[in-house]
Design a protein around this motif. Structure first.
Motif, short mmCIF file in Angstrom:
data_model
loop_
_atom_site.label_atom_id
_atom_site.label_comp_id
_atom_site.label_asym_id
_atom_site.label_seq_id
_atom_site.Cartn_x
_atom_site.Cartn_y
_atom_site.Cartn_z
N LEU A 1 4.13 -3.02 -8.25
CA LEU A 1 3.31 -3.38 -9.61
C LEU A 1 3.59 -2.23 -10.50
N HIS A 2 4.08 -1.18 -10.55
CA HIS A 2 4.49 -0.12 -11.50
C HIS A 2 5.06 -0.81 -12.72
N GLU A 3 4.39 -0.21 -13.73
CA GLU A 3 5.27 -0.56 -15.15
C GLU A 3 5.60 0.47 -15.67
N GLY A 4 6.51 0.54 -16.78
CA GLY A 4 6.78 1.53 -17.45
C GLY A 4 5.86 2.46 -18.22
N TRP A 5 4.81 1.74 -18.72
CA TRP A 5 3.82 2.42 -19.46
C TRP A 5 2.76 3.21 -18.50
N MET A 6 2.84 2.94 -17.37
CA MET A 6 1.90 3.99 -16.30
C MET A 6 2.38 5.35 -16.22
N ARG A 7 3.74 5.70 -16.61
CA ARG A 7 3.98 7.11 -16.76
C ARG A 7 3.13 8.07 -17.41
N TRP A 8 2.21 7.42 -18.32
CA TRP A 8 1.40 8.36 -19.22
C TRP A 8 0.14 8.57 -18.29
N LEU A 9 -0.18 7.97 -17.37
CA LEU A 9 -1.31 8.06 -16.59
C LEU A 9 -1.48 9.42 -15.83
N ASP A 10 -2.62 9.93 -15.55
CA ASP A 10 -2.93 10.97 -14.87
C ASP A 10 -2.48 10.85 -13.45
N ASP A 11 -2.59 10.12 -12.69
CA ASP A 11 -2.53 9.86 -11.22
C ASP A 11 -1.67 8.87 -10.84
N THR A 12 -1.59 8.57 -9.46
CA THR A 12 -0.94 7.38 -8.91
C THR A 12 -1.66 6.87 -7.43
N LEU A 13 -1.81 5.57 -7.77
CA LEU A 13 -2.54 5.32 -6.39
C LEU A 13 -1.53 5.28 -5.33
N GLY A 14 -2.18 5.50 -4.04
CA GLY A 14 -1.40 5.31 -2.96
C GLY A 14 -0.46 3.95 -2.54
N ASP A 15 0.38 3.98 -1.68
CA ASP A 15 0.94 2.97 -1.37
C ASP A 15 -0.03 2.06 -0.49
N GLY A 16 -0.12 0.60 -0.99
CA GLY A 16 -1.10 -0.16 -0.39
C GLY A 16 -2.54 -0.28 -0.79
N ASP A 17 -2.67 0.92 -1.89
CA ASP A 17 -4.04 0.77 -2.57
C ASP A 17 -4.54 -0.36 -3.24
N LEU A 18 -3.21 -0.92 -3.89
CA LEU A 18 -3.49 -2.16 -4.99
C LEU A 18 -2.58 -3.15 -4.73
N ARG A 19 -2.87 -4.26 -4.43
CA ARG A 19 -2.05 -5.51 -3.94
C ARG A 19 -2.53 -6.76 -4.85
N LEU A 20 -1.13 -7.58 -5.24
CA LEU A 20 -1.19 -8.93 -5.91
C LEU A 20 -1.09 -9.70 -4.93
N VAL A 21 -2.24 -10.62 -4.68
CA VAL A 21 -2.30 -11.42 -3.63
C VAL A 21 -1.15 -12.97 -4.22
N PRO A 22 -0.12 -13.30 -3.91
CA PRO A 22 0.38 -14.38 -4.20
C PRO A 22 -0.40 -15.74 -4.17
N ALA A 23 -0.04 -16.69 -5.10
CA ALA A 23 -0.80 -17.76 -5.26
C ALA A 23 -0.67 -18.89 -4.03
N GLY A 24 -1.79 -18.92 -3.49
CA GLY A 24 -2.02 -19.83 -2.19
C GLY A 24 -2.08 -18.77 -1.04
N GLY A 25 -2.05 -17.58 -1.29
CA GLY A 25 -2.09 -16.72 -0.04
C GLY A 25 -3.28 -16.07 -0.11
N ASP A 26 -3.59 -15.37 1.04
CA ASP A 26 -5.04 -14.71 1.48
C ASP A 26 -4.98 -13.31 1.30
N PRO A 27 -5.95 -12.69 0.76
CA PRO A 27 -6.12 -11.19 0.88
C PRO A 27 -6.05 -10.47 2.15
N SER A 28 -5.50 -9.42 2.18
CA SER A 28 -5.28 -8.77 3.28
C SER A 28 -6.53 -8.47 3.92
N SER A 29 -6.64 -8.21 5.20
CA SER A 29 -8.01 -7.75 5.95
C SER A 29 -8.07 -6.34 5.61
#
Length: 1004
Positions: free
Chosen positions: A274-302
């Protein structure tokens, strides 16, 4: 700081760099626009808008920085994050206009905002609402003034009115607690009763009515004020995203825009993918798995603690849904917001700063000899450490990779560059195998370097530092001054200051336990003696003793592994919170205050002031190399301790090797003076004992060795008292005495008695003869013994535990002890008091063998010889040997036959005692070899060796002559012949061949 230049990408620019210089460096001289502002070539980096995150373009663009005045911020909707302001006139807000919003639900011209902060609807399709204090009102064509935190709802968007001045007023105003109902009622009741009483008493009911109404107005005002400050407005859209629990799952048609909104709200970049180029200006970085995109028709992770459903417009936390106004941020808006956040950040310390990036430190006020080094950069500018004002000692602590070694090299090399070797000496203790401070070893200031790769030198360094401490005390006392500072302030220059630098201090005690007490003394007395300590460690707790810590006034805490270590160093958790991404970041705590700084790299060439971001660092000369080059013509400083003596260095005549005296920084030949007492060489096998005796033999010409043969050794020991050679050398004394015991009772005591007459040098193991140590003139204790054994032989604790190496040890004399190395020499021929009894091939024909201490030819008279001994092979061999030389001999059982020469066979001590022969030492043997006899002639007893009757050079013993059945048969034949001869003798018959020689009067 980092900016983006159109045509060049992201560029690192040092603060203070003119814009023209930066643009010329990247080849984009026309990129002079920053938003809507055109900058001139002299505009310096760090001055707005040329700040962190700035976008420099070839043409005007939107202003990236947030406006300083009142403005509308889009907090929800398809174009969340947009900022709308109207500094003058009126701004039309909608899908059209100067700043269109990408919201399909808006009209082309939806509403208008003027410079006074008033809004009005422009006849939109679905109207405009204003939300204030939880109440919603429609906005018509009549202008309505907005108040701070008012929310404007238009289309699918929500816009928050921000008034910075009101925000500041609210922050300055104390919070108002809502009044209690009981208090209000009591106040109103009291006021009413008072008013009635006044009216009744005075008759002026108008005044009484005013008294009753006035408190009611105050109550209404208090309630209104309390309501206004009772609670902040409810967060809407993007405002509600900052505090959501992680992990977050996003689903729905606008999920990607919501992901951007979350990143902006939390000031943290999303993890891949999910990382995009403009995010290089932000102070911090979320950890792996902290933010997820649920595909269409899918269910969120438990695992998701929060689920954002953009289709339903709700946020589910722990399964509980709550309505949410969807906020989606466009990429261009996200880039502008991230750059705005970067520009609003406080000026951060750079992650990399070279020593050459800063100007050299100015000369400090006060005495010219003050030791000042530039070591870092903080928010206020360069950071210097003054070993006089901040010291005298420093403690540097930090975990692995925090930048300790680089800081130490910067400190050492910086001081060396600014001070000549006559003013500053340096001692380096690098317990990283030389990897930490090895770059400084070539400095002419360095008076010694110790690493853990040469632990044997630790003791030498320790003694050298102790000697330096004593010498400085003596020098200061001789000068009649109270301190080194007073000496430096006078007209006469004192000796150079001494800086002792220890890297990985926690390992020092394992290298040598004596180091810590010595450094504690140095820490306590160093200020007055011009000596400074710099201690670097990974684990300060437990490694730095209280005695040392009490004298350390300045602490440099790089990143620590635990909060407890940070608390111990600086009193809080600041050092543990330093970023691992910036090695060299440190907290400096000194008597003059505290600061956070970026320490300098020891590089002597500055980085370019403008450089592409992420480009490899340009090469540079080392600061230590530049300092060494500056003082290349200066004489090297005198070493604090001498290096270990290399093996094989020639010694002067009369010396055994070299004696090191590190406490006096001298190396002298090791000499044994025989008149001072015996020389004892102690050590295990393989330690060089025999080689030491060889060196003594070469140093004392004419010295005699005690032979390994027991008889020869006993004879040599007996002759030494009369011959008195320059020295008697005894190897493996314990084995020699054990072998001598059958021949010389009390052999060890006999050796001691001989040492009172003749100088003795003996080699032995650690468990034998320790009583010799008390009167020895020289004891050489070679390596390989344990500390208890070394102590028994007089080795002081400071010299115990040397690494075993042949020929290396400790020399102990009545005047002291020191490390020594014996120089191996070829075995020198010495005096031989007793030669082996072996018949040479060129023995004269008349000689029956060899005899005496000189092994001279034994020539006997042709008659008058009696062989004394029992019948057997030994007597038969003797008779045959004599007969082969033409000697006619008789036999006898006892001595004293009156013969000129008596030859006693099998001369063991017991046999000689049975024959009542008192023989001098070394004549008898416990196990005499074949052919060994004792010759008694003219009252003198001498050992002799007969040669074989068949012409061979010598008769040999049982191990080399007839053996087995042949030897037993010969013995049996001899016994039979002896028996027959005895019977004939008893009968009065004499065999003519025997030629018995009777004693006078015998048989008459």
């Amino acid at each position: 700081m980092v900016v983006t230049i159109e045509g060049a990408g992201d560029v690192e620019v040092d603060p203070g760099t003119p814009l023209g210089t930066a643009l010329a460096a990247v080849g984009a001289p026309a990129a002079v626009w920053c938003g809507g502002a055109r900058l001139d070539g002299g505009h310096r980096a760090g001055r707005p808008p040329f700040v962190e995150g700035a976008l420099l373009t070839l043409s005007p663009g939107p202003d990236p920085s947030p406006p300083g005045g009142p403005h509308l911020r889009v907090v929800a909707g398809p174009d969340a994050g947009a900022i709308l302001s109207c500094p003058r006139g009126e701004l039309v807000i909608g899908r059209d206009g100067a700043r269109p919003l990408a919201d399909p639900a808006l009209s082309g011209r939806h509403l208008a905002l003027d410079a006074a902060g008033r809004v009005r609807d422009l006849g939109s399709r679905n109207g405009t609402l204003r939300v204030r204090d939880g109440r919603t009102r429609r906005v018509g064509r009549r202008r309505r003034r907005l108040r701070h935190d008012d929310l404007v709802l238009a289309g699918a968007s929500a816009l928050r009115w921000i008034d910075p001045s009101a925000t500041a007023d609210d922050a300055a105003r104390a919070p108002v607690a809502p009044p209690r109902p009981a208090t209000l009622l009591a106040g109103l009741g009291g006021a009413t009763a008072g008013a009635v009483a006044v009216g009744a008493a005075t008759g002026r009911w108008t005044v009484a009515l005013a008294m009753a109404v006035a408190p009611l107005g105050l109550v209404v005002a208090a309630l209104a004020r309390a309501r206004r400050h009772a609670s902040p407005p409810r967060p809407v859209g993007i405002e509600a995203l900052a505090g959501l629990p992680l992990p977050i799952a996003v689903t729905g048609p606008q999920a990607r825009g919501v992901v951007r909104a979350i990143a902006v709200a939390r000031r943290a970049a999303a993890p891949p993918p999910l990382h995009e180029g403009w995010m290089r200006w932000l102070d911090d970085t979320l950890g792996d798995g902290d933010l997820r995109l649920v595909p269409a028709g899918g269910d969120p992770s438990s695992e998701a603690a929060t689920v954002i459903d953009t289709a339903l417009g709700e946020i589910r936390r722990d399964g509980r849904p709550a309505p949410w106004h969807v906020a989606a941020v466009a990429p261009r808006t996200a880039d502008a917001l991230a750059r705005a956040q970067a520009s609003a950040r406080a000026a951060a310390l750079p992650a990399v700063v070279r020593w050459a990036d800063l100007p050299p430190p100015a000369p400090p006020p006060g005495p010219a000899r003050r030791l000042v080094a530039r070591i870092g950069l903080d928010a206020r500018g360069p950071v210097d450490v003054d070993l006089d004002g901040d010291g005298p000692h420093l403690l540097v602590a930090g975990t692995t990779g925090a930048g300790k070694s680089a800081l130490l090299e910067t400190l050492v090399a910086g001081l060396a560059l600014g001070h000549d070797p006559d003013r500053l000496g340096i001692a380096l203790v690098d317990l990283k195998g030389g990897a930490g401070l090895g770059g400084c070893a070539a400095l002419p200031h360095v008076r010694g370097m110790l690493t853990d790769l040469e632990p044997a030198s630790a003791r030498r360094a320790l003694q050298g530092l102790a000697h330096e401490l004593r010498e400085r005390k003596r020098a200061l006392a001789a000068a009649g001054l109270p301190s080194w500072a007073a000496w430096e302030a006078g007209p006469e220059a004192p000796p150079a200051r001494l800086l002792v630098v220890v890297d990985e201090f926690q390992e020092l005690a394992t290298l040598d336990p004596g180091f810590l007490p010595e450094l504690a003394r140095l820490a306590a007395q160093g200020r007055a003696l011009g000596m400074h300590l710099v201690l670097a460690t990974q684990r300060p707790a437990g490694a730095v003793t209280p005695a040392i810590r009490a004298n350390v006034s300045t602490v440099i805490a790089l990143r620590t592994a635990t909060t407890a270590e940070s608390q111990d160093l600086v009193g809080d958790a600041a050092a543990a919170a330093l970023p691992a991404s910036a090695p060299g970041r440190a907290v400096l705590l000194s008597p003059h205050g505290r600061t956070t700084m970026q320490t300098l790299l020891p590089l002597a060439d500055p980085r370019p002031r403008v450089r592409p971001r992420g480009a490899p660092e340009p090469a540079s000369r080392s600061l230590a190399g530049v300092a060494a080059a500056r003082w290349r013509d200066a004489p090297a400083s005198a070493p604090l301790w001498l290096a270990p003596e290399p093996a094989g260095r020639p010694v002067p005549a009369g010396a055994l090797g070299w004696l090191d005296l590190p406490e006096r920084r001298s190396r002298v030949p090791l000499v044994w003076r025989p008149t001072a007492g015996p020389c004892i060489v102690v050590g295990p096998r393989g330690s060089g004992r025999s080689g030491t005796l060889d060196a003594i033999a070469a140093a004392v010409p004419g010295a005699a060795r005690l032979p390994s043969d027991p008889r020869e050794a006993a004879r040599t020991l007996a002759l030494a008292a009369s011959v008195r050679p320059p020295a008697l050398l005894v190897d493996d004394a314990e084995l020699a005495c054990a072998a001598l015991e059958p021949l010389v009772r009390g052999a060890a005591q006999a050796l001691e008695d001989a040492a009172r007459i003749v100088p003795v040098a003996l080699a032995c193991g650690p468990g034998w003869g320790t009583r010799w140590a008390a009167r020895a003139g020289l004891v050489v204790v070679l390596g390989g013994l344990d500390r208890v054994e070394q102590a028994l032989w007089g080795v002081p604790p400071g010299l115990a535990g040397l690494e075993p190496e042949p020929g290396r040890g400790v020399a102990v004399t009545a005047r002291g002890a020191g490390e020594c190395r014996i120089v191996r020499t070829p075995a020198a021929p010495g005096a031989v008091l007793v030669r082996p009894l072996a018949c040479p091939p060129d023995l004269p024909a008349r000689a029956v063998g060899v005899v005496g201490d000189e092994a001279r030819p034994l020539v006997l008279p042709r008659s008058g010889v009696v062989v004394v001994g029992p019948a057997g092979p030994a007597r038969d061999d003797a008779l045959r040997a004599l007969a082969s030389a033409g000697v006619e001999a008789g036999v006898g059982a006892r001595v004293g036959s009156g013969a000129d020469v008596e030859v006693v066979v099998e001369p063991t001590p017991m046999r000689l005692r049975e024959l009542a022969i008192i023989a001098p030492p070394g004549v008898a043997e416990a196990s005499p070899p074949r052919g060994r006899v004792v010759v008694r002639r003219d009252g003198v007893l001498e050992a002799a060796q007969l040669r074989a009757a068949g012409g061979s050079s010598a008769l040999v013993g049982a191990e080399g002559g007839p053996a087995g059945d042949e030897h037993r048969d010969a013995h049996d034949d001899a016994e039979r012949r002896d028996g027959d001869a005895q019977r004939r003798a008893d009968a009065g018959e004499v065999d003519a061949g025997e030629r018995l020689q009777r004693l006078p009067g015998e048989g008459r």
